[in-house]
Scaffold this motif. Structure first.
Motif, PDB file in Angstrom:
ATOM      1  N   ALA A   1      18.700  19.754 -36.139  1.00 19.12           N
ATOM      2  CA  ALA A   1      17.478  20.516 -35.876  1.00 19.12           C
ATOM      3  C   ALA A   1      16.293  20.010 -36.688  1.00 19.12           C
ATOM      4  CB  ALA A   1      17.720  22.003 -36.158  1.00 19.12           C
ATOM      5  N   PHE A   2      16.537  19.518 -37.920  1.00 19.11           N
ATOM      6  CA  PHE A   2      15.430  19.210 -38.821  1.00 19.11           C
ATOM      7  C   PHE A   2      15.280  17.714 -39.131  1.00 19.11           C
ATOM      8  CE2 PHE A   2      16.661  23.579 -39.861  1.00 19.11           C
ATOM      9  CZ  PHE A   2      15.437  24.220 -39.741  1.00 19.11           C
ATOM     10  N   THR A   3      16.168  16.863 -38.601  1.00 16.00           N
ATOM     11  CA  THR A   3      16.106  15.440 -38.951  1.00 16.00           C
ATOM     12  C   THR A   3      14.791  14.798 -38.538  1.00 16.00           C
ATOM     13  OG1 THR A   3      18.497  15.210 -38.812  1.00 16.00           O
ATOM     14  CG2 THR A   3      17.192  13.199 -38.592  1.00 16.00           C
ATOM     15  N   ASP A   4      14.371  15.052 -37.291  1.00 11.84           N
ATOM     16  CA  ASP A   4      13.126  14.429 -36.815  1.00 11.84           C
ATOM     17  C   ASP A   4      11.941  14.870 -37.647  1.00 11.84           C
ATOM     18  OD1 ASP A   4      14.535  13.119 -34.896  1.00 11.84           O
ATOM     19  OD2 ASP A   4      14.101  14.590 -33.306  1.00 11.84           O
ATOM     20  N   ALA A   5      11.876  16.165 -37.952  1.00 15.87           N
ATOM     21  CA  ALA A   5      10.742  16.665 -38.738  1.00 15.87           C
ATOM     22  C   ALA A   5      10.751  16.065 -40.136  1.00 15.87           C
ATOM     23  CB  ALA A   5      10.801  18.188 -38.815  1.00 15.87           C
ATOM     24  N   GLN A   6      11.935  16.000 -40.798  1.00 15.10           N
ATOM     25  CA  GLN A   6      12.000  15.434 -42.138  1.00 15.10           C
ATOM     26  C   GLN A   6      11.640  13.952 -42.129  1.00 15.10           C
ATOM     27  OE1 GLN A   6      16.003  16.397 -43.170  1.00 15.10           O
ATOM     28  NE2 GLN A   6      15.507  18.451 -43.927  1.00 15.10           N
ATOM     29  N   ARG A   7      12.101  13.233 -41.104  1.00 16.16           N
ATOM     30  CA  ARG A   7      11.785  11.804 -41.037  1.00 16.16           C
ATOM     31  C   ARG A   7      10.276  11.596 -40.919  1.00 16.16           C
ATOM     32  NH1 ARG A   7      14.379  10.716 -36.812  1.00 16.16           N
ATOM     33  NH2 ARG A   7      16.356  10.207 -37.826  1.00 16.16           N
ATOM     34  N   ARG A   8       9.635  12.384 -40.063  1.00 21.73           N
ATOM     35  CA  ARG A   8       8.181  12.244 -39.918  1.00 21.73           C
ATOM     36  C   ARG A   8       7.454  12.611 -41.216  1.00 21.73           C
ATOM     37  NH1 ARG A   8       9.171  14.593 -34.728  1.00 21.73           N
ATOM     38  NH2 ARG A   8       8.516  16.633 -35.516  1.00 21.73           N
TER      39      ARG A   8
ATOM     40  N   GLN B   1      -5.028  12.809 -42.573  1.00 20.90           N
ATOM     41  CA  GLN B   1      -5.563  13.666 -41.518  1.00 20.90           C
ATOM     42  C   GLN B   1      -5.155  13.147 -40.134  1.00 20.90           C
ATOM     43  OE1 GLN B   1      -9.765  13.731 -42.294  1.00 20.90           O
ATOM     44  NE2 GLN B   1      -9.591  15.401 -43.793  1.00 20.90           N
ATOM     45  N   TRP B   2      -5.178  11.831 -39.998  1.00 23.00           N
ATOM     46  CA  TRP B   2      -4.785  11.254 -38.702  1.00 23.00           C
ATOM     47  C   TRP B   2      -3.316  11.531 -38.402  1.00 23.00           C
ATOM     48  CZ3 TRP B   2      -1.653   6.758 -37.760  1.00 23.00           C
ATOM     49  CH2 TRP B   2      -1.635   6.348 -36.409  1.00 23.00           C
ATOM     50  N   ARG B   3      -2.472  11.357 -39.435  1.00 20.00           N
ATOM     51  CA  ARG B   3      -1.055  11.640 -39.253  1.00 20.00           C
ATOM     52  C   ARG B   3      -0.836  13.125 -38.951  1.00 20.00           C
ATOM     53  NH1 ARG B   3       2.856   8.325 -38.194  1.00 20.00           N
ATOM     54  NH2 ARG B   3       4.285   9.700 -39.333  1.00 20.00           N
ATOM     55  N   ALA B   4      -1.559  13.977 -39.644  1.00 17.74           N
ATOM     56  CA  ALA B   4      -1.417  15.418 -39.410  1.00 17.74           C
ATOM     57  C   ALA B   4      -1.817  15.773 -37.978  1.00 17.74           C
ATOM     58  CB  ALA B   4      -2.259  16.208 -40.414  1.00 17.74           C
ATOM     59  N   TRP B   5      -2.887  15.137 -37.507  1.00 19.65           N
ATOM     60  CA  TRP B   5      -3.321  15.402 -36.124  1.00 19.65           C
ATOM     61  C   TRP B   5      -2.261  14.954 -35.130  1.00 19.65           C
ATOM     62  CZ3 TRP B   5      -4.503  11.675 -32.332  1.00 19.65           C
ATOM     63  CH2 TRP B   5      -5.031  12.207 -31.138  1.00 19.65           C
ATOM     64  N   ARG B   6      -1.685  13.760 -35.374  1.00 13.62           N
ATOM     65  CA  ARG B   6      -0.632  13.291 -34.478  1.00 13.62           C
ATOM     66  C   ARG B   6       0.583  14.214 -34.517  1.00 13.62           C
ATOM     67  NH1 ARG B   6       1.191   7.278 -34.846  1.00 13.62           N
ATOM     68  NH2 ARG B   6       2.457   8.156 -33.164  1.00 13.62           N
ATOM     69  N   ARG B   7       0.956  14.665 -35.704  1.00 21.99           N
ATOM     70  CA  ARG B   7       2.104  15.545 -35.833  1.00 21.99           C
ATOM     71  C   ARG B   7       1.849  16.884 -35.125  1.00 21.99           C
ATOM     72  NH1 ARG B   7       2.784  14.489 -40.607  1.00 21.99           N
ATOM     73  NH2 ARG B   7       1.599  16.176 -41.581  1.00 21.99           N
ATOM     74  N   GLU B   8       0.646  17.392 -35.309  1.00 18.18           N
ATOM     75  CA  GLU B   8       0.296  18.648 -34.629  1.00 18.18           C
ATOM     76  C   GLU B   8       0.351  18.475 -33.113  1.00 18.18           C
ATOM     77  OE1 GLU B   8      -0.198  21.582 -35.717  1.00 18.18           O
ATOM     78  OE2 GLU B   8      -0.322  21.272 -37.883  1.00 18.18           O
ATOM     79  N   ARG B   9      -0.146  17.325 -32.640  1.00 16.50           N
ATOM     80  CA  ARG B   9      -0.136  17.087 -31.206  1.00 16.50           C
ATOM     81  C   ARG B   9       1.292  16.951 -30.686  1.00 16.50           C
ATOM     82  NH1 ARG B   9      -3.210  11.937 -28.735  1.00 16.50           N
ATOM     83  NH2 ARG B   9      -1.458  10.925 -29.821  1.00 16.50           N
ATOM     84  N   ALA B  10       2.181  16.267 -31.458  1.00 17.72           N
ATOM     85  CA  ALA B  10       3.581  16.142 -31.046  1.00 17.72           C
ATOM     86  C   ALA B  10       4.261  17.503 -31.013  1.00 17.72           C
ATOM     87  CB  ALA B  10       4.315  15.191 -31.997  1.00 17.72           C
TER      88      ALA B  10
END
Length: 659
Positions: free
Chosen positions: A297-304, A328-337
């Motif tokens: 459940a959490f592997t993808d989130a931890q890896r990112r 900020q760019w990474r945060a935006w991409r993560r939020e979008r994903a």
């Protein structure tokens, strides 16, 4: 000539250490800030995953609960089917091939259209009589035998919970639907459902196709917890998984069996750390457990997150500004994903809600607004905008239940307790009255975050109509139990209940209570002379004539047994009771029913015993028996002194009372 200024060595070393200290503080501050951001976002993602798992568990729980309710409603409809019961009674009384074919056709319909695996007709002793193919022999298994006796005693269907039996190659769920011909027990229909066909598929659908996700039905059995449905992750192992509660430790099945509910973390039977959600299936001993491996459940989130941190630290050594921009760019991409993933889950939830006719919603206390799925909007008659204000919801509450509904919601919000309630609404647009059932739970990520309620809403109008119809059937059945089938007046059971009730009322209010015991004179000779059919008609005419004279509220005419009747007169003293008795005697005399076997008159006559008591003078729970004893004694005296007369209990009746 003056020498140039030079910095002392100890000053240079101090500046270097100061620079190193500033760099260390800067990096430490960046590391602390990044660690704080990481933990906050990980916690938020954790809440999202837990909420998604809870939503899946609630949808599957609703599907299982509705599955059980449908089965019980189908069995109840079969019990209430008087035409089917009459056909069974006729076939049992005089078996014939056409009647058997009609019963087999009905059993075939249950299997083909209602999707039962097998349906057997059994008698009241549990012997198998008939199935869809024809006559069968054998006896009900012991659990079904016990359920049959309980179903016949309670006059309602009884469930035999999910189990296995050597006679069947699959786990099955059974129902015993009792059948009655009036008040006579005929037997029952034994309905079997193959759990593999209709129950287990309800647990197989997941939105994200996780390889470690599974849902299982479990049940506590003594000091063990037992799995009722297959566990896909067990591989080739077959049979139910049994875990001792004492040794189960942190296994989610054992924790659910000992009372743990909602979302929690545990180690399952494979030794893997899992996120689990446990819920109790209403009106059953079942528990529904949904779980997924924490690593999955959490592997993808931890890896990112770790990749983002490494990039931030690397770029921070080069340029603090570039690091901030990249973060900020990474945060935006993560939020979008996450947003895309959330949209995919919402689309899956929307399709699942349509299939189960259940809507999903969230309510935020800060904005006082509901965010709803399309199905939830359709239930309330709103456009597919996905939002509804608190004021708009309040205007749709039914006026008779708005205060109570608001109180229940307010109490659940104040106490942070799960919400489960049913209420009526006037649907937006057409103002049609509908029943809805709401399940919800309140949560708050932190003190600074708004309070949220997440839940489901379902239109249960049809189910409510079915429950109301069943309630009317039960009331009608109870009325038939207290009615004499021949004369259509109250029977002995109804009389005794009325005497107990009126006696208590007479004691409270200090009022008298009168009873008239009535016997049709020489009725055995009447049957011998005219036949039993004419005798039944005679009793019907006598009961009709007496009923026509009893117009006062509370007065009750009952057939006491055979040719005996009784009249209960609340609030009547002795003179008033005698007057009523004389009018009843005269009404029957005016019928002028010929009676050539009577020794006292050439027409049908009545003998009556009358008594009236002040209930306050007779304390005690069994004191009402004195009313029957005195009326019987007076009736005995009337019969011994020539019949065709009315006798008031007095001193001349004392000998009959003590004989």
């Amino acid at each position: 000539m003056k020498a140039p200024d030079t910095m002392p060595p100890h000053h240079a070393r101090s500046r270097a250490w100061l620079l190193l200290l500033l760099v260390a503080l800067l990096l430490g501050g960046m590391a602390w800030g990044l660690s704080h951001v990481y933990q906050e976002r990980e916690q938020r993602y954790r809440h999202q995953i837990e909420g998604s798992l809870q939503a899946v568990n609630q949808l599957q729980l609703r599907a299982v609960t509705d599955w059980r309710a449908r089965r019980m409603a189908e069995a109840a409809a079969l019990t209430q089917d008087s035409l089917f019961a009459r056909a069974v009674a006729q076939w049992r009384g005089a078996p014939s091939s056409p009647q058997q074919a009609a019963l087999r056709e009905r059993l075939t319909i249950l299997m083909e259209q209602v999707r039962y695996t097998a349906a057997y007709l059994v008698d009241a002793q549990g012997r198998l009589l008939l199935d869809a193919q024809g006559a069968v022999t054998g006896q009900l298994p012991e659990p079904e035998q016990q359920a049959l006796q309980l179903a016949l005693a309670q006059a309602r269907p009884v469930v035999v919970e999910l189990r296995r039996d050597p006679a069947f190659a699959f786990a099955f769920y059974g129902l015993i639907a009792p059948l009655f011909d009036g008040t006579r027990a005929l037997g029952a229909v034994w309905l079997l459902v193959d759990a593999r066909a209709t129950l287990y598929p309800l647990l197989e659908t997941w939105p994200n196709h996780s390889p470690t996700a599974e849902s299982v039905l479990v049940q506590r059995s003594g000091d063990e917890v037992v799995s009722l449905s297959p566990l896909p992750l067990r591989g080739s192992e077959s049979g139910a998984l049994r875990l001792p509660l004492v040794q189960g430790g942190r296994d989610p099945m054992a924790m659910a069996a000992t009372g743990v509910r909602g979302a929690f973390y545990a180690h399952d039977y494979r030794g893997q750390e899992v996120l689990a959600v446990a819920s109790a299936v209403a009106d059953s001993p079942w528990l529904l457990l949904s779980k997924v491996d924490v690593g999955d459940a959490f592997t993808d989130a931890q890896r990112r997150e770790w990749l983002g941190l490494s990039l931030f630290v690397s770029l921070g050594l080069l340029s603090l500004g570039l690091v901030v921009l990249l973060w900020q760019w990474r945060a935006w991409r993560r939020e979008r994903a996450l947003k895309r993933e959330l949209e995919r889950n919402l689309r899956w939830l929307d399709n699942a809600q349509k299939a189960a006719t259940v809507g999903y919603f969230t309510y935020e206390t800060r904005s006082e607004a509901f965010v709803m799925s399309r199905m939830a909007s359709a239930i309330f008659g709103l456009p597919d905008e996905g939002r509804m204000s608190l004021r708009q919801w309040m205007t749709m509450l039914h006026p008779d239940e708005s205060v109570q509904t608001l109180r229940i919601h307010g109490q659940a919000m104040m106490e942070r307790t799960p919400l489960r309630t049913q209420y009526r609404i006037l649907r937006h647009g057409d103002r049609q009255e509908r029943w809805v059932e709401v399940w919800g739970e309140y949560s708050q990520a932190s003190e600074n975050e708004p309070l949220l309620m997440t839940g489901t809403v379902q239109d249960i109008t049809e189910r409510k109509h079915t429950e109301q119809q069943l309630a009317r059937y039960r009331v009608a059945l109870e009325a038939q139990v207290r009615l004499d089938p021949l004369t259509q007046v109250a029977n002995r059971l109804a009389l005794h209940e009325a005497v107990t009730q009126e006696w208590s009322r007479a004691q409270r209010e200090g009022q008298p209570l009168a009873l008239v015991m009535i016997d049709v004179d020489h009725f055995k000779a009447y049957n011998d002379s005219y036949g039993h059919v004419a005798g039944d008609q005679c009793l019907q005419q006598v009961a009709t004539a007496m009923s026509a004279l009893l117009g006062r509220a509370g007065d009750l005419l009952a057939r006491y047994g055979g040719e005996e009747f009784a009249v209960l007169l609340p609030g009547a003293d002795a003179p008033a009771a005698m007057a009523v008795a004389l009018r009843l005697q005269d009404a029957v005399r005016q019928l002028a029913l010929p009676h050539r076997g009577s020794a006292c008159c050439d027409s049908v006559t009545l003998s009556m015993g009358v008594t009236s008591l002040q209930a306050a003078h007779y304390p005690g729970a069994d004191a009402a028996q004195a009313l029957f004893q005195q009326a019987d004694a007076a009736l005995y005296t009337a019969k011994q002194t020539g019949r065709n007369r009315v006798v008031l209990f007095g001193a001349d009746c004392m000998q009959a009372l003590h004989s």
